[in-house]
Design a protein around this motif. Structure first.
Motif: not given
Length: 169
Positions: A68-73, A134-140
């Motif tokens: 899964e891929v998450w977008l975080l701010s 900031a914005v980041s992308l997380h793939v788990y």
């Protein structure tokens, strides 16, 4: 003497003999590449970003078989708390701004475009120490099912309680 191509023909002209192109990544490098390609598609993720001053904002951007891929701010001062990702490996990519990753080895500043790849059990804390969001992308992979929290480094040296668990990225 004849070459293999002269004898058998061009293998690219016979697509049914080629191995199938995987629909989803199967290696760490593949997941890092997926994160880079999603990061490059700003038009797809930028309109989704929200900033919340009371809590970190996150949005599941995509799921696939086993990941899964998450977008975080992150507004200035927001952090994840010290945690690991259970049985999941991951790729963290900074899309905008700057984040600081704190590990046993010390702090590391991650600017836009930076990527961190980690294995199950990797303990870190991510914080926006900058003055801008900031914005980041997380793939788990596999998808995130737990995120055990750990005492802060200061608490560890003083002897703190066992980790607790949360499920937010």
């Amino acid at each position: 003497m004849n070459s293999d191509v002269q004898i058998a023909g061009d293998p690219l002209a016979i697509p049914h003999l080629l191995p199938p192109v995987p629909a989803h990544p199967a290696t760490v490098a593949g997941f890092a590449g997926l994160a880079r390609s999603l990061a490059a598609d700003r038009a797809a993720w930028a309109p989704l970003v929200r900033y919340d001053t009371t809590t970190r904002w996150y949005h599941r951007l995509r799921t696939g078989p086993g990941y899964e891929v998450w977008l975080l701010s992150w507004v200035p001062g927001q952090g994840s708390g010290r945690h690991d990702h259970g049985a999941s490996s991951g790729v963290l990519t900074v899309l905008e701004g700057e984040l600081t990753e704190h590990t046993e080895a010390g702090p590391r500043t991650l600017t836009a475009g930076a990527q961190r790849v980690f294995a199950p059990g990797y303990v870190h804390e991510v914080v926006n120490d900058a003055l801008a969001p900031a914005v980041s992308l997380h793939v788990y992979f596999p998808g995130l099912t737990n995120m055990p929290m750990h005492p802060s480094q200061a608490a560890v040296s003083g002897g703190a309680a066992a980790p607790s668990e949360v499920l937010a990225p």
